[in-house]
Scaffold this motif. Sequence first.
Motif, mmCIF file in Angstrom:
data_model
loop_
_atom_site.group_PDB
_atom_site.id
_atom_site.type_symbol
_atom_site.label_atom_id
_atom_site.label_comp_id
_atom_site.label_asym_id
_atom_site.label_seq_id
_atom_site.Cartn_x
_atom_site.Cartn_y
_atom_site.Cartn_z
ATOM 1 N N LYS A 190 0.819 -1.222 0.000
ATOM 2 C CA LYS A 190 0.000 0.000 0.000
ATOM 3 C C LYS A 190 0.848 1.266 0.000
ATOM 4 C CE LYS A 190 -2.848 0.744 3.459
ATOM 5 N NZ LYS A 190 -3.972 0.413 4.357
ATOM 6 N N LEU A 197 0.298 4.348 -2.518
ATOM 7 C CA LEU A 197 -0.078 5.689 -2.054
ATOM 8 C C LEU A 197 1.008 6.720 -2.379
ATOM 9 C CD1 LEU A 197 -1.799 4.817 1.351
ATOM 10 C CD2 LEU A 197 -2.889 5.412 -0.804
ATOM 11 N N LEU A 244 0.833 7.719 -6.010
ATOM 12 C CA LEU A 244 -0.239 8.658 -6.363
ATOM 13 C C LEU A 244 0.276 10.094 -6.313
ATOM 14 C CD1 LEU A 244 -3.256 7.102 -4.399
ATOM 15 C CD2 LEU A 244 -2.890 7.074 -6.850
ATOM 16 N N HIS A 250 -9.836 17.333 -0.166
ATOM 17 C CA HIS A 250 -10.817 16.682 -1.023
ATOM 18 C C HIS A 250 -11.833 17.683 -1.587
ATOM 19 C CE1 HIS A 250 -12.789 13.034 -2.378
ATOM 20 N NE2 HIS A 250 -13.942 13.470 -1.899
ATOM 21 N N ILE A 298 -6.921 11.593 -5.079
ATOM 22 C CA ILE A 298 -5.827 11.106 -4.226
ATOM 23 C C ILE A 298 -6.179 11.332 -2.750
ATOM 24 C CG2 ILE A 298 -3.396 11.478 -3.579
ATOM 25 C CD1 ILE A 298 -2.884 12.111 -6.585
ATOM 26 N N CYS A 301 -8.558 8.832 -1.647
ATOM 27 C CA CYS A 301 -7.899 7.538 -1.379
ATOM 28 C C CYS A 301 -7.278 7.539 0.013
ATOM 29 C CB CYS A 301 -6.800 7.269 -2.404
ATOM 30 S SG CYS A 301 -7.411 6.904 -4.043
ATOM 31 N N SER A 310 -10.069 7.510 2.675
ATOM 32 C CA SER A 310 -10.634 6.166 2.789
ATOM 33 C C SER A 310 -9.658 5.239 3.518
ATOM 34 C CB SER A 310 -10.934 5.640 1.385
ATOM 35 O OG SER A 310 -11.300 4.298 1.422
ATOM 36 N N ASN A 311 -8.376 5.390 3.207
ATOM 37 C CA ASN A 311 -7.352 4.560 3.858
ATOM 38 C C ASN A 311 -7.303 4.848 5.363
ATOM 39 O OD1 ASN A 311 -5.048 2.795 3.956
ATOM 40 N ND2 ASN A 311 -3.818 4.637 4.219
ATOM 41 N N ASN A 340 -8.543 0.855 3.356
ATOM 42 C CA ASN A 340 -8.322 0.594 1.930
ATOM 43 C C ASN A 340 -8.489 1.888 1.143
ATOM 44 O OD1 ASN A 340 -11.070 0.872 1.906
ATOM 45 N ND2 ASN A 340 -11.449 -0.833 0.554
ATOM 46 N N TYR A 341 -7.742 1.999 0.066
ATOM 47 C CA TYR A 341 -7.734 3.267 -0.667
ATOM 48 C C TYR A 341 -8.681 3.260 -1.861
ATOM 49 C CZ TYR A 341 -4.426 0.387 -3.229
ATOM 50 O OH TYR A 341 -3.843 -0.649 -3.894
ATOM 51 N N TRP A 342 -9.131 2.099 -2.236
ATOM 52 C CA TRP A 342 -10.033 2.021 -3.396
ATOM 53 C C TRP A 342 -10.926 0.807 -3.240
ATOM 54 C CZ3 TRP A 342 -10.872 5.687 -6.935
ATOM 55 C CH2 TRP A 342 -11.630 5.370 -8.043
ATOM 56 N N GLU A 352 -16.625 6.336 -5.909
ATOM 57 C CA GLU A 352 -15.260 6.223 -6.457
ATOM 58 C C GLU A 352 -15.312 6.020 -7.965
ATOM 59 O OE1 GLU A 352 -13.275 4.190 -2.458
ATOM 60 O OE2 GLU A 352 -13.850 2.946 -4.145
#
Lengths: 381, 275
Positions: A353, A357, A360, B133, B194, B197, B200-201, B206-208, B214
Amino acid sequence: MSNIDTPSGSEPEQYPIEPRYHPIHKIPRKIYDFFASARLAMALLVIILVCCLTGVTIVRGEQAWNLIFNSLWFNALLVILVVNIACCFFGRIWYRKLTVISFGMILFHVSFVAILLGIVYNSLFYFRGTIRLTEGEVLLSGDPQSYDIIDKGRFFSFSRLKGETSLIRVNTGYKIGGEDKRAAYEVSVGEEDNKKQGVIYITHKLTHDGFDYFNDKEGYSLLVTLADRHGHELYGAYLPLQSIKQKDDSYLYATGHKEGSKVKASVVLFPAPPVKPLFAMQLAYQLSKVKERDGVAAFELYALDNNGMTKDGPPYATGKAAIGGKFAAGEYVLSAKEVRYWVGMMVRYEPGKTIVLTSLWVALAGMIITTTGRMLKSGKK
Amino acid sequence: MKPELMLFWTAVSLYGLSTFSYIFGMIAKQDKLFSVGLFSALAGFFPHVAVIAMRWSATGISPFISISESLTLGVFMTMLLFLVFQFSTKKVRPLGVLVMPVSFVLLGWAGTLMKEVAATLAPALQSGWIWVHIVGASAGFASVLIAAGLGLLYLLKERNSGGIYEKLPDLNVIDVMAYRFVSGGFILYSLMMISGCFWSNQVKGNYWGWDPVEVWSLVSWLTYGIYLHLRVTFGWRGKKMAWYALIALIAMIVSYWGIPFTVETFHSGFRIDHN
């Protein structure tokens, strides 16, 4: 190849722009040409766009997940796109002068390749589990039996999960700096000489030895004891209750199970196997509005047949008792002695991960550098 | 009527006046009406800002959570960018002919959905990532809306000549300006994705997850990614890109406000299961 609709003053390029590097041999050259094609990139982007649109309009939710997003062909498309990006990027930099624009493009394209590598690496070693604990309960972290749900990569070993996981306490109405976090779990993980204790709530996880612990769900658990008429306790167990939403938006806290996405009230065998059950019990809990962890427990007892299955028909005994009080049913006495919380915690180990990340941000930096470069270039013109 | 509502509807009315000024300015080919439109928009911006400030100060909770608040912020960012662009360049005076009607309709829609300011913020929304965001999302939308406005002017100038069209910059200048706004919007939109993501993480680990919000954000990102790819790699320019920017705007509006607030996600302020 044509110059499509290009007004005067724009850069004199042959479109579509194709990479310049070509392997010498015929077969690798054909493969390379296929993967490095700008037309392939465009086709893939459009197909993925159409798939995404389909997955949020025509088919939705779980169906979209099964038919599209979790399917082999869709993920293969994503992989081909990344291979295509890698080949295009390689051809773009091969024997080309490094400029601000190309540097940004390199960063952007490399980040996609890194994202794929991160995902592949993660898919081999990841661990995702849901562990359910009642306050005071301790479970072995490395025992698969401790988890309700397990999803792991091919090369993940449970030996990575060392020591124990315990839930010390659940704090409701937990506040940090005036912000209501609603529920916070005080947990302890690890082994004796390498233990970590902390509080987790929805925006705050606990990390230990590369594993992340997140809060997920919580509920009530009643300690129910069974005694004979003389008051001798024969059995006791914590029974986790489900929260079942009612039509008026209130919650019924009762023994139950999940059917798909819905939770339904249902009976549990009591005592629970391997001890021989005496009856099936539907237990419900009504919260006290005055005192936390207090209220009334409602019991419904159903007879069992010779096979140990619940007999059809109405309950043979029903009754209510306050928490700590007693409910007499035939030759037995039941008591809901105390209320505790149970929680479902997500345990995650995702070694790839960080790569994803970080990539990105690299991609974003690439975009900004390229755009700045293009602006500088057109400014000079 | 509460002062907050009075200010809100004053802003909507002034944006409405601006809208009609721009539209009739185009029909009557009177560029004085563009000035009326621009100054009406500026006049409407003040009560618009005041409404946001009042809602924010009422509870201390950032008023960008519900669909109405999100629309209000999106239009706020659009107006900010539009006014800065108009007063700094003064090259594209009829730009408001698309920007103002869209802003007027979106803000009017926000007014019909307006509720009291939330007393508490759902725990999942109590994250620093929310700022990155929402700024990325609203500023990205503002950029692509202006790009679509420039696209419309490109198409109008291409078909008409003389009068107000003569005063517009050359076609290739409008085309490049639209491209720059799309590029900026794409970067801001990437920032939004981003930060989403990371958010959420932080909350779920989890990022996606391919949830509808999404996927819709990916749809918009891909839409503008394809725009840039068509321009940079395939050499598309001018008319095709102008049409593209206009059509892509529809996808953007649906993905921002049509979907995220109709399903239970971060955006609707979900809480974790209690079962």
